[in-house]
Every structure is written in C-alpha cells, then in structure tokens.
Design an enzyme around this catalytic site. Structure first.
Site, PDB file in Angstrom:
ATOM      1  N   HIS A 114      -6.023  11.649  -6.831  1.00  0.00           N
ATOM      2  CA  HIS A 114      -7.477  11.402  -6.148  1.00  0.00           C
ATOM      3  C   HIS A 114      -7.906  12.723  -5.239  1.00  0.00           C
ATOM      4  O   HIS A 114      -9.149  13.093  -5.286  1.00  0.00           O
ATOM      5  CB  HIS A 114      -7.495  10.219  -5.362  1.00  0.00           C
ATOM      6  CG  HIS A 114      -6.971   9.022  -5.948  1.00  0.00           C
ATOM      7  ND1 HIS A 114      -5.861   8.437  -5.790  1.00  0.00           N
ATOM      8  CD2 HIS A 114      -7.893   8.256  -6.642  1.00  0.00           C
ATOM      9  CE1 HIS A 114      -5.781   7.226  -6.391  1.00  0.00           C
ATOM     10  NE2 HIS A 114      -6.789   7.236  -7.163  1.00  0.00           N
TER      11      HIS A 114
ATOM     12  N   SER B 156      -1.876   4.941  -8.881  1.00  0.00           N
ATOM     13  CA  SER B 156      -1.469   4.194  -7.817  1.00  0.00           C
ATOM     14  C   SER B 156      -0.452   3.090  -8.207  1.00  0.00           C
ATOM     15  O   SER B 156       0.366   2.570  -7.646  1.00  0.00           O
ATOM     16  CB  SER B 156      -2.484   3.421  -7.534  1.00  0.00           C
ATOM     17  OG  SER B 156      -3.804   4.180  -6.983  1.00  0.00           O
TER      18      SER B 156
END
Ligand code: AMP
Length: 291
Positions: free
Chosen positions: A37, A186
């Site tokens: 990210h 994640s």
C-alpha cells in the site's frame, strides 16, 4: 494529516482543493497497511499536490462472512504509516454512511468478471465496482493508484472507468513482495508461523512458469504447476490460469496474445492468497524477476 469520517466533510475539503487548481491522487484501501500500500501512496505523493487514502473494509465485496469478520483492522498503526509517507487526508467512512440505502446496481463486465476471482467469488467484483465508483464520486481524484497484485481487479476498474466515463487516470503499480518472494497482503498476518514459512512456494511456482514459458506449451505449463500444488498438502489450489492481459481470456498458445499473465489463487490453511506473474510482454518472454 486530516482524518475525516464523513462523506460531506471529505467532499467539502476536496472541492476546495480542486477549486485551487491542485491535483488529487487517491489510494483506496481496506487498511492493515503494508509496504504494498505504501508504495502506491509514495507514487501518489510524487505525482500529485494532495494525497487522499481511504480505509474502508467494504462488506459488499466479501462473499464469506468469516473472511470479513477476520479482516485485520489496525487503524492506529495505519494512521502512523500514512503520516510517514506524507498522506494529506485519510477518509475513513462507516458502512452506514457509505451505503445509506440498499444498492442494487449490477455491472456488466462481460467476460472480465466471469473467470478466476469472479468465478470463485461471485458478486465480489460487483461489490468492488460499487465501492470504487462511490469513492471516486466522493473524492473526485485526478489519478487513482491500484496494485497489480490484484490484476483482475485492476482490469475491472479500468473497464468501469471506461464504461461510466469517469474522469480519472488509473495508475497501475507493480507487486511488492517480502524478501522471500511472498506477495505482501493484509491476509498474510493470518498465516500460522509454519504456513508463513512455506508460503513463498507460490512465488517459486510462478517463477518456474516464467522460466519455462518460452519453452513449454501453455497446457503443459498449467499441468506442471497444478501437479506441483497437488504435491503440497498444506495448499489447496483454487485456480491457476494463463490468460491474455487485456481481456483475461485463457490463452492456448503463446502466440494467441502479445501480453500474457499467469494468475493463481490458493488456500494455505484457512487463508486464501492470490498472486500473479507476467510471462510475455509484446510476445517476448520475461525471464528475469520483475521485482
Ligand atoms: P486492499 O487494501 O487489499 O484492498 O488493497 C488496496 C490496494 O493496494 C489495491 O490496489 C491492491 O492491489 C494494492 N496492493 C495490495 N497488496 C499489494 C502488493 N503486495 N503490491 C502492490 N499493491 C498491493
């Protein structure tokens, strides 16, 4: 960095920015931020005057409630990371604010959402398109950054922008990997230590495909990798596909398309992981590691 939870306030802030002639770069995420990210955010920082990140765990794109419930939520840590890369605005809405009424919008992406992720996660891409379209409508970015890690999602977003004529430039960003090759996600946090140890097997397989892509026929490549996965009890392969990068149609021969990508989805224990690797660009085999 401003943290805003309401749509109204976000709209007010971004419309002021737009009026001043500044450009807005936008990175939509579901939080639990990692280097993957952050690379998107760094790129947005370089290209734009204002950087907006959204964190919203979108219930509409989960077709498995356990996956939704277990999705990591680490807002405090995320906030620190966003500040460290120079993000200006974090938009963190609630589900009721995002979806005040039942949304019934159904998109037609043709073949793009019928294969791979679309086949195994029915409704997933419709949920992604609904949320991204809503976020674009709120943030009105000049550019939006998406990772090639979710290659099919990127293709769907490009199609969405084209179909709905949304005035935003979609900027694809390369996959960021752990030093051992595992694509950052994640979901990796949910792997047990033993699962984490063996997880790089996925990238090893993808690299093997790329090394052999100029030599073996496509069907043989597929069966080789499928049988490698069958030999690993901890993995439960959902699909391994070799497809055209533009339309995601399965490729039978390497000459069928100039740009070919291999995509994989597998369970490792209870965690579903996806990854991909580009095999050919403009008919030329890509032998060296991209990353
Ligand atoms: P997510 O929070 O999983 O919805 O991801 C938000 C954005 O980050 C998406 O555009 C993803 O494709 C991107 N992304 C997630 N993991 C990676 C990675 N390892 N490398 C590059 N981009 C990533």
């Amino acid at each position: 960095m401003q943290i805003i939870e309401t749509i109204k306030k976000t709209q007010d802030v971004v419309s002021g920015i737009r009026k001043s002639g500044s450009t807005i770069g936008f990175v939509p995420t579901m939080g639990a931020l990692h280097e993957g990210h952050l690379e998107l955010l760094r790129k947005a920082r370089l290209d734009n005057d204002l950087v907006v990140c959204s964190i919203f765990v979108n219930p509409k794109q989960f077709n498995n409630t356990e996956d939704l419930d277990k999705y990591p939520r680490t807002l405090e840590r995320d906030t620190k990371l966003l500040k460290s890369v120079g993000c200006d605005l974090l938009f963190h809405p609630s589900a009721t604010d995002m979806y005040p009424e039942k949304t019934t919008k159904v998109y037609d992406f043709g073949h793009l959402d019928k294969v791979m992720e679309g086949k195994y996660r029915p409704g997933h891409f419709n949920g992604v398109a609904v949320v991204v379209s809503r976020l674009f409508d709120i943030v009105r970015p000049d550019r939006a950054y998406f990772g090639e890690k979710d290659f099919q999602q990127l293709a769907i977003i490009q199609k969405l922008v084209q179909m709905d004529q949304i005035p935003v430039e979609i900027v694809p960003c390369p996959i960021v990997r752990e030093p051992d090759g595992l694509a950052m996600s994640s979901r990796n946090q949910r792997l047990t230590p033993e699962e984490r140890r063996i997880a790089p097997f996925i990238y090893q397989c993808l690299n093997e495909v790329r090394e052999k892509a100029g030599i073996l026929p496509v069907e043989k490549l597929k069966t080789t990798i499928e049988s490698k996965f069958r030999g690993q009890a901890a993995f439960n392969l959902e699909y391994f596909e070799i497809v055209d990068m533009q339309n995601l149609m399965p490729v039978k021969n390497r000459t069928d398309s100039p740009d070919i990508i291999a995509c994989v989805a597998t369970y490792l224990g209870k965690v579903r992981l996806i990854d991909n690797i580009i095999l050919f660009r403009n008919f030329a085999p890509l032998k060296n590691r991209q990353e």
